[in-house]
Design a protein around this motif. Structure first.
Motif, mmCIF file in Angstrom:
data_model
loop_
_atom_site.group_PDB
_atom_site.id
_atom_site.type_symbol
_atom_site.label_atom_id
_atom_site.label_comp_id
_atom_site.label_asym_id
_atom_site.label_seq_id
_atom_site.Cartn_x
_atom_site.Cartn_y
_atom_site.Cartn_z
ATOM 1 N N VAL A 47 28.480 38.234 -30.121
ATOM 2 C CA VAL A 47 28.844 38.792 -29.071
ATOM 3 C C VAL A 47 27.746 39.247 -28.259
ATOM 4 N N LEU A 48 26.637 39.522 -29.061
ATOM 5 C CA LEU A 48 25.324 40.121 -28.414
ATOM 6 C C LEU A 48 24.384 38.711 -27.911
ATOM 7 N N ASP A 49 24.973 37.654 -27.978
ATOM 8 C CA ASP A 49 24.155 36.479 -27.440
ATOM 9 C C ASP A 49 23.885 37.029 -25.851
ATOM 10 N N ARG A 50 22.473 36.923 -25.469
ATOM 11 C CA ARG A 50 22.256 37.138 -24.136
ATOM 12 C C ARG A 50 22.839 36.014 -23.018
ATOM 13 N N GLY A 51 23.298 35.116 -23.598
ATOM 14 C CA GLY A 51 24.099 34.085 -22.608
ATOM 15 C C GLY A 51 25.268 34.578 -22.339
ATOM 16 N N PHE A 52 25.947 35.356 -23.252
ATOM 17 C CA PHE A 52 27.026 36.035 -23.112
ATOM 18 C C PHE A 52 27.036 37.359 -22.227
ATOM 19 N N ILE A 53 26.141 38.073 -22.772
ATOM 20 C CA ILE A 53 25.931 39.494 -22.350
ATOM 21 C C ILE A 53 25.291 39.512 -20.755
ATOM 22 N N PHE A 54 24.138 38.341 -20.521
ATOM 23 C CA PHE A 54 23.530 38.586 -19.163
ATOM 24 C C PHE A 54 23.993 37.036 -18.585
ATOM 25 N N GLY A 55 24.272 36.241 -19.145
ATOM 26 C CA GLY A 55 24.185 34.802 -18.470
ATOM 27 C C GLY A 55 22.893 34.213 -18.649
ATOM 28 N N ASP A 56 21.989 34.905 -19.578
ATOM 29 C CA ASP A 56 20.614 34.618 -19.693
ATOM 30 C C ASP A 56 20.143 33.250 -20.402
ATOM 31 N N GLY A 57 20.268 32.325 -19.635
ATOM 32 C CA GLY A 57 20.371 30.892 -20.397
ATOM 33 C C GLY A 57 20.031 29.836 -19.181
ATOM 34 N N VAL A 58 20.021 28.629 -19.580
ATOM 35 C CA VAL A 58 20.074 27.453 -18.983
ATOM 36 C C VAL A 58 20.589 26.374 -19.475
ATOM 37 N N TYR A 59 21.012 25.152 -18.705
ATOM 38 C CA TYR A 59 21.727 24.155 -19.539
ATOM 39 C C TYR A 59 21.439 22.832 -18.582
ATOM 40 N N GLU A 60 21.996 21.879 -19.362
ATOM 41 C CA GLU A 60 22.031 20.546 -18.776
ATOM 42 C C GLU A 60 23.231 19.642 -18.730
ATOM 43 N N VAL A 61 23.580 18.899 -18.317
ATOM 44 C CA VAL A 61 24.663 17.744 -18.555
ATOM 45 C C VAL A 61 24.276 16.108 -18.240
ATOM 46 N N ILE A 62 24.086 15.698 -19.268
ATOM 47 C CA ILE A 62 23.662 14.244 -19.433
ATOM 48 C C ILE A 62 24.664 13.408 -19.454
#
Ligand code: PMP
Length: 286
Positions: free
Chosen positions: A19-34
């Motif tokens: 649960v401490l993943d920063r994607g979950f905590i802060f939305g601290d991440g990026v993505y792509e859809v291919i």
């Protein structure tokens, strides 16, 4: 459905993160859809370049070379059944004690999954869709494909609330894009698109549409578009990897042009489908 998380392939239901993943905590991440057509990833190089730009934008080192990303994407395509897929990939700043400043020495989280590719049904292609407008209150780095999509979710829901397909966004009197797609319009036979800048996501489909317009001598201009021009458009269309090219035939309940998909849309839609088929004709990757 097979997913990939931090080095291993597994059934999607078994993919787990702290649960401490920063994607979950802060939305601290990026993505792509291919998008993947007949097992061929579409415009992979361009998607990987945009991923690099997004990672640079959030100051996160790219965990993989393009060759490694390509192998991971090929593998996820191979491990999933549909011929046409939407490959989703996400990189976050990893797992760390909650603190806004970046953690040191923490490996990023890398996640990939694949969904069956769902493109607009024939009925929507033939008759177009409804859209509404709203004020674009997102942040000033919409060029970063961030997983922090709360504003996009709230804006997209405004359309869902009234049974419309999209929310077209206006900032300071100018068209930016829509909540999950880019926007083009046609006035007096000229295709118009807002310029790529920090206020919109540089769509891969947006680029394809402009390339097709140039290659097939469809009059086009990339320039700022005012709200008044948006509302007086002869044609309006959305572009994205999953919407492809889709006509908007009502905006805020009023018909766009004659209220039916126009000739420039029909031409671009045909060219886009043809262009996809050239990708599919290339030999399947080993
Ligand atoms: N703008 C936004 C806000 C988006 O989320 C997307 C894609 N989902 C797009 C534009 C279109 O980008 P692409 O053509 O690369 O799918």
């Amino acid at each position: 459905m097979t997913a990939y998380l931090n080095g291993s392939f597994m059934p999607l239901e078994e993919a787990r993160l702290p649960v401490l993943d920063r994607g979950f905590i802060f939305g601290d991440g990026v993505y792509e859809v291919i998008p993947v057509y007949s097992r061929h990833p579409f415009r992979l190089k361009e998607h990987l370049r945009r991923l690099q730009n997004s990672l640079d934008g959030i100051r996160l080192a790219n965990p993989h070379s393009d060759a490694e990303w390509s192998r991971l994407i090929e593998e996820i395509i191979h491990r999933n059944a549909p011929e046409d897929q939407g490959v989703y990939l996400q990189v976050t700043r990893g797992v760390a004690k909650r603190d806004h400043a970046f953690p040191a020495g923490v490996p990023p989280t890398v996640f990939l999954m694949s969904n069956p590719l769902v493109t607009p049904p024939a009925e929507q292609v033939a008759h177009g869709v409804a859209a509404i407008t709203a004020s674009d209150y997102r942040w000033l780095r919409c060029d970063i494909k961030s997983v922090a999509l709360l504003a996009n979710c709230l804006l997209r829901q405004l359309a869902a609330d009234v049974g419309a397909a999209e929310t077209v966004l206006i900032r300071d009197g100018f068209l930016t894009e829509a909540s999950v797609s880019n926007v083009f319009l046609v006035k007096d036979g000229v295709l118009l698109a807002p310029p790529k800048n920090h206020l919109m996501l540089p769509g891969i489909t947006y680029d394809v549409v402009l390339e097709l317009a140039a290659a097939h001598r469809i009059a086009h201009q990339v320039r700022e578009i005012t709200e008044l021009e948006l509302r007086a458009a002869d044609e309006l269309m959305l572009t994205s990897s999953t919407k492809e090219v889709l006509a908007v035939t009502t905006l805020d309940g009023r018909p766009v042009g004659r209220g039916e998909p126009g000739p420039v849309f029909r031409e671009l839609h045909r060219l886009y489908q043809e262009f996809k088929r050239t990708v599919m004709r290339q030999p399947a990757p080993a």
